[in-house]
Write an enzyme that holds these catalytic residues in place. Structure first.
Site, PDB file in Angstrom:
ATOM      1  N   LYS A  82      40.099  37.912  34.461  1.00  0.00           N
ATOM      2  CA  LYS A  82      39.238  36.742  34.933  1.00  0.00           C
ATOM      3  C   LYS A  82      38.908  35.849  33.739  1.00  0.00           C
ATOM      4  O   LYS A  82      38.406  36.531  32.672  1.00  0.00           O
ATOM      5  CB  LYS A  82      37.849  37.224  35.522  1.00  0.00           C
ATOM      6  CG  LYS A  82      36.800  36.051  35.837  1.00  0.00           C
ATOM      7  CD  LYS A  82      35.749  36.722  36.788  1.00  0.00           C
ATOM      8  CE  LYS A  82      34.496  37.256  35.987  1.00  0.00           C
ATOM      9  NZ  LYS A  82      33.921  36.379  35.104  1.00  0.00           N
TER      10      LYS A  82
ATOM     11  N   ASP B 180      37.298  41.121  32.276  1.00  0.00           N
ATOM     12  CA  ASP B 180      36.899  39.777  32.146  1.00  0.00           C
ATOM     13  C   ASP B 180      37.360  39.257  30.666  1.00  0.00           C
ATOM     14  O   ASP B 180      37.365  40.129  29.728  1.00  0.00           O
ATOM     15  CB  ASP B 180      35.402  39.616  32.071  1.00  0.00           C
ATOM     16  CG  ASP B 180      34.930  38.514  32.232  1.00  0.00           C
ATOM     17  OD1 ASP B 180      35.329  37.773  32.835  1.00  0.00           O
ATOM     18  OD2 ASP B 180      33.369  38.317  32.559  1.00  0.00           O
TER      19      ASP B 180
ATOM     20  N   GLU C  37      30.394  30.777  40.978  1.00  0.00           N
ATOM     21  CA  GLU C  37      29.183  31.185  40.744  1.00  0.00           C
ATOM     22  C   GLU C  37      27.905  30.142  40.832  1.00  0.00           C
ATOM     23  O   GLU C  37      28.154  29.020  40.388  1.00  0.00           O
ATOM     24  CB  GLU C  37      29.028  31.898  39.098  1.00  0.00           C
ATOM     25  CG  GLU C  37      27.623  32.548  38.914  1.00  0.00           C
ATOM     26  CD  GLU C  37      27.651  33.217  37.581  1.00  0.00           C
ATOM     27  OE1 GLU C  37      28.728  33.385  36.993  1.00  0.00           O
ATOM     28  OE2 GLU C  37      26.555  33.784  37.154  1.00  0.00           O
TER      29      GLU C  37
ATOM     30  N   ASP D 297      31.935  40.438  31.252  1.00  0.00           N
ATOM     31  CA  ASP D 297      31.175  40.251  29.981  1.00  0.00           C
ATOM     32  C   ASP D 297      29.906  40.125  30.014  1.00  0.00           C
ATOM     33  O   ASP D 297      29.041  40.368  28.990  1.00  0.00           O
ATOM     34  CB  ASP D 297      31.808  39.005  29.295  1.00  0.00           C
ATOM     35  CG  ASP D 297      31.305  37.644  29.867  1.00  0.00           C
ATOM     36  OD1 ASP D 297      30.987  37.756  31.022  1.00  0.00           O
ATOM     37  OD2 ASP D 297      32.014  36.712  29.459  1.00  0.00           O
ATOM     38  N   SER D 298      29.295  40.272  31.180  1.00  0.00           N
ATOM     39  CA  SER D 298      27.960  40.355  31.573  1.00  0.00           C
ATOM     40  C   SER D 298      27.201  41.767  30.769  1.00  0.00           C
ATOM     41  O   SER D 298      26.181  42.079  30.634  1.00  0.00           O
ATOM     42  CB  SER D 298      27.626  40.338  32.999  1.00  0.00           C
ATOM     43  OG  SER D 298      28.281  41.572  33.853  1.00  0.00           O
TER      44      SER D 298
ATOM     45  N   GLU E 174      36.784  31.926  32.586  1.00  0.00           N
ATOM     46  CA  GLU E 174      36.260  30.806  32.915  1.00  0.00           C
ATOM     47  C   GLU E 174      36.604  29.527  32.875  1.00  0.00           C
ATOM     48  O   GLU E 174      37.198  29.160  31.828  1.00  0.00           O
ATOM     49  CB  GLU E 174      34.610  31.009  32.143  1.00  0.00           C
ATOM     50  CG  GLU E 174      33.890  32.343  32.781  1.00  0.00           C
ATOM     51  CD  GLU E 174      32.666  32.142  31.872  1.00  0.00           C
ATOM     52  OE1 GLU E 174      31.988  31.501  31.170  1.00  0.00           O
ATOM     53  OE2 GLU E 174      32.155  33.276  31.863  1.00  0.00           O
TER      54      GLU E 174
HETATM   55  O1  KIV Z   1      30.590  39.032  33.585  1.00  0.00           O
HETATM   56  C1  KIV Z   1      30.105  39.483  35.044  1.00  0.00           C
HETATM   57  O2  KIV Z   1      29.823  40.413  35.473  1.00  0.00           O
HETATM   58  C2  KIV Z   1      30.743  38.133  35.668  1.00  0.00           C
HETATM   59  C3  KIV Z   1      30.001  38.011  37.142  1.00  0.00           C
HETATM   60  C4  KIV Z   1      28.625  38.140  36.884  1.00  0.00           C
HETATM   61  C5  KIV Z   1      30.499  36.653  37.550  1.00  0.00           C
HETATM   62  O3  KIV Z   1      31.298  37.226  35.326  1.00  0.00           O
END
Ligand code: KIV
Length: 283
Positions: A122, A93, A189, A52-53, A124
């Protein structure tokens, strides 16, 4: 390119487990587009995190919070289309709001990410019920602990986590709990190296990856736009630049502007010519 008997080599969860046992450091990259996925795969990474980055580094938001399921599906499928010869694991994510409301939401939305092309999802936090529900649905979960950008307001911003002995113990406890709940990989992280090393030494049942956690984990993650030097709004301590693509892009576009303004582009080499007879008729 990593190939096996002429066949494409596909990384699986078992590959990550075997690498852990063999103490071969794994490499993950967060990226989101078809061309980047092809480049990253050709370079031999073991997993791509479609994170989600992307809301921050690709779409111009100031955090990961605005990422939506639709964005994640779009970019997971784009990433999957970039993978042909050498195929890393794709980790999708789960964006804010896709798993927090209920276990049912978590399973429905994780299925959407898998259908878009993710191998694992993934999420959190120490969300034990969600992780168990996903594991029961046959979906592999990467548990993201330590700094959790979706909860940055709660943890006081983008701050290193586990800095005191008490915090470190709590973090280790959370890691054990997510593993018992069914997480197949843990991503940490922004945790002090000593703490990550201690956790890695004492919690050995699943691969433990890190971003900003020092060298003593099973593998490393960096975000593509950080490592190639394209994202320049801010730089985390751990975001080492291995290239300067931002400058290279700026120079290329600057050279284009200068060439057009100076009338050196286009030239005969970069233009199409009309047949002379046809040109005479036209004139
Ligand atoms: O969103 C992402 O790319 C991530 C990583 C930076 C940990 O969650």
């Amino acid at each position: 390119m990593r190939r096996h008997g002429g066949e494409a080599l596909k990384t699986t969860l078992d590959t990550l487990r075997a690498m852990k046992v063999a103490k071969k450091p794994g490499v993950w990259v967060s990226c989101y587009t078809t061309p980047d996925a092809a480049i990253v795969a050709a370079a031999g990474v073991d997993a791509i995190v479609v994170g989600d980055s992307l809301a921050l580094t690709l779409l111009g938001h100031d955090s990961t919070l605005p990422a939506t399921m639709e964005m994640m599906e779009l970019f997971i499928s784009a990433t999957r289309r970039g993978l042909t010869a050498n195929i890393p694991l794709v980790i999708g994510d789960m964006p804010l709001g896709s798993y927090q409301p209920s276990e049912r939401d978590a399973v429905i939305n994780a299925c959407r990410l898998i259908q878009a092309g993710a191998d694992l999802v993934k999420l959190e936090g120490c969300m034990l019920g969600r992780i168990t529900a996903l594991a029961e649905a046959g979906i592999g979960v990467v548990a993201h602990l330590g700094l959790q950008p979706q909860m940055k307001a709660l943890v006081g911003g983008w701050k290193v986590q586990g800095k005191t002995a008490d915090e470190a113990r709590r973090l280790r406890q959370d890691i054990v709990r997510v593993i018992l709940a069914g997480a197949v990989v843990v991503l940490l992280e922004a945790v002090p190296s000593e703490v990550a090393a201690w956790i890695s030494r004492t919690v050995v049942s699943v691969p433990l990856y890190g971003i900003g956690c020092g060298p003593h984990v099973d593998g490393q993650l960096l975000v593509m736009s950080d490592l190639i030097g394209e994202f320049r709004q801010f730089k985390s301590r751990f975001a080492k630049r291995f290239g300067n693509v931002g400058e290279a892009k700026e120079k290329a576009v600057g050279d284009f502007v200068a060439a057009v303004r100076g009338s050196t582009f286009p030239d005969t080499e970069t233009s199409y010519a009309m047949d002379k007879e046809e040109l005479a008729k036209l004139e």
